[in-house]
Motif scaffolding. Structure first.
Motif, PDB file in Angstrom:
ATOM      1  N   LEU A   6       0.885  -1.123   0.162  1.00 27.86           N
ATOM      2  CA  LEU A   6       0.022  -0.562   0.344  1.00 27.86           C
ATOM      3  C   LEU A   6       0.832   1.341   0.185  1.00 27.86           C
ATOM      4  N   ARG A   7       1.869   1.024   1.042  1.00 25.13           N
ATOM      5  CA  ARG A   7       3.104   2.149   0.725  1.00 25.13           C
ATOM      6  C   ARG A   7       3.302   2.694  -0.143  1.00 25.13           C
ATOM      7  N   THR A   8       4.028   1.727  -1.358  1.00 26.27           N
ATOM      8  CA  THR A   8       4.505   1.626  -2.422  1.00 26.27           C
ATOM      9  C   THR A   8       3.462   2.442  -3.410  1.00 26.27           C
ATOM     10  N   ASP A  42      11.469  21.740  -0.675  1.00 26.48           N
ATOM     11  CA  ASP A  42      11.639  20.750  -1.460  1.00 26.48           C
ATOM     12  C   ASP A  42      12.508  19.207  -1.011  1.00 26.48           C
ATOM     13  N   LEU A  43      12.766  19.223   0.858  1.00 22.54           N
ATOM     14  CA  LEU A  43      13.629  17.839   0.734  1.00 22.54           C
ATOM     15  C   LEU A  43      12.256  16.996   0.219  1.00 22.54           C
ATOM     16  N   CYS A  44      10.944  17.705   1.183  1.00 26.46           N
ATOM     17  CA  CYS A  44       9.636  16.619   0.918  1.00 26.46           C
ATOM     18  C   CYS A  44       9.867  15.848  -0.425  1.00 26.46           C
ATOM     19  N   ASP A  45       9.504  16.750  -1.618  1.00 31.00           N
ATOM     20  CA  ASP A  45       9.657  16.707  -2.901  1.00 31.00           C
ATOM     21  C   ASP A  45      10.399  16.290  -3.414  1.00 31.00           C
ATOM     22  N   HIS A  46      11.919  16.144  -2.768  1.00 27.21           N
ATOM     23  CA  HIS A  46      12.821  14.741  -2.888  1.00 27.21           C
ATOM     24  C   HIS A  46      12.472  13.721  -2.690  1.00 27.21           C
ATOM     25  N   PHE A  47      12.404  13.483  -1.350  1.00 27.89           N
ATOM     26  CA  PHE A  47      11.994  11.941  -1.253  1.00 27.89           C
ATOM     27  C   PHE A  47      10.474  11.929  -1.353  1.00 27.89           C
ATOM     28  N   ARG A  48       9.709  12.268  -1.852  1.00 32.62           N
ATOM     29  CA  ARG A  48       8.928  11.724  -2.584  1.00 32.62           C
ATOM     30  C   ARG A  48       8.926  11.312  -4.049  1.00 32.62           C
ATOM     31  N   GLY A  49      10.411  11.555  -4.351  1.00 29.67           N
ATOM     32  CA  GLY A  49      10.660  11.469  -5.796  1.00 29.67           C
ATOM     33  C   GLY A  49      11.712  10.266  -5.224  1.00 29.67           C
ATOM     34  N   GLU A  50      11.815   9.395  -4.923  1.00 27.65           N
ATOM     35  CA  GLU A  50      12.906   8.673  -4.363  1.00 27.65           C
ATOM     36  C   GLU A  50      12.178   6.945  -4.247  1.00 27.65           C
ATOM     37  N   ILE A  51      12.073   6.603  -4.765  1.00 26.70           N
ATOM     38  CA  ILE A  51      11.142   5.546  -4.701  1.00 26.70           C
ATOM     39  C   ILE A  51      12.423   4.377  -5.125  1.00 26.70           C
ATOM     40  N   GLN A  58      13.884  -2.059   3.744  1.00 21.33           N
ATOM     41  CA  GLN A  58      14.969  -0.852   4.764  1.00 21.33           C
ATOM     42  C   GLN A  58      15.158   0.285   4.168  1.00 21.33           C
ATOM     43  N   ARG A  59      15.700   0.621   2.320  1.00 19.48           N
ATOM     44  CA  ARG A  59      15.061   2.031   2.371  1.00 19.48           C
ATOM     45  C   ARG A  59      13.557   2.333   2.218  1.00 19.48           C
ATOM     46  N   MET A  60      13.018   1.541   1.804  1.00 18.07           N
ATOM     47  CA  MET A  60      11.571   1.958   1.531  1.00 18.07           C
ATOM     48  C   MET A  60      11.091   2.405   2.750  1.00 18.07           C
ATOM     49  N   ASP A  61      11.618   1.621   4.164  1.00 19.52           N
ATOM     50  CA  ASP A  61      10.627   2.297   5.020  1.00 19.52           C
ATOM     51  C   ASP A  61      11.771   3.402   5.574  1.00 19.52           C
ATOM     52  N   GLU A  62      13.029   4.086   4.984  1.00 15.86           N
ATOM     53  CA  GLU A  62      14.273   5.211   5.492  1.00 15.86           C
ATOM     54  C   GLU A  62      13.653   6.354   4.986  1.00 15.86           C
ATOM     55  N   VAL A  63      12.710   5.870   3.399  1.00 24.80           N
ATOM     56  CA  VAL A  63      12.030   6.741   2.108  1.00 24.80           C
ATOM     57  C   VAL A  63      10.916   7.633   3.093  1.00 24.80           C
ATOM     58  N   ILE A  64      10.110   7.000   3.265  1.00 27.78           N
ATOM     59  CA  ILE A  64       9.215   6.589   3.729  1.00 27.78           C
ATOM     60  C   ILE A  64       8.496   7.371   5.258  1.00 27.78           C
ATOM     61  N   SER A  65       9.766   7.171   6.453  1.00 28.07           N
ATOM     62  CA  SER A  65       9.805   8.111   7.233  1.00 28.07           C
ATOM     63  C   SER A  65      10.604   9.438   6.802  1.00 28.07           C
TER      64      SER A  65
END
Length: 105
Positions: A6-8, A42-51, A58-65
């Motif tokens: 669901l998060r993905t 800008d940080l928010c948008d950056h991480f919104r683009g980090e899939i 583990q990386r998915m959890d980091e990005v969502i956090s």
């Protein structure tokens, strides 16, 4: 559906909505509250683009956090800044590229 799936899907929908556009540049002449908002969004948008690959949980959890940390509250801040500077076209033009409602997606 499991939580990771669901998060993905949610993150992929954010990307499809245009989250990867180039951020505007904060001017040193911008008020401090506008500069602070722009840096955080800008940080928010950056991480919104980090899939990452969905298998990399583990990386998915980091990005969502990071998305939660940097995006939470920015919709309200954007609305408040647009209202506060409604009579200042130069400020509104710096805020114009930012999407409203990114937290609801």
């Amino acid at each position: 559906m499991n939580s990771l799936l669901l998060r993905t899907i949610s993150i992929l929908l954010l990307l499809a909505a245009g989250a990867c556009s180039a951020p505007p540049v904060a001017s040193p002449a911008s008020p401090e509250d506008v500069q602070s908002f722009m840096a955080e969004r800008d940080l928010c948008d950056h991480f919104r683009g980090e899939i990452p690959d969905p298998e990399d949980s583990q990386r998915m959890d980091e990005v969502i956090s990071a998305i939660d940390r940097h995006c939470t509250g920015t919709d309200a801040r954007l609305d408040a800044l647009r209202a506060k500077y409604a009579d200042r076209a130069e400020i509104l033009s710096r805020l114009a590229p930012y999407e409203s409602g990114v937290e609801a997606r």
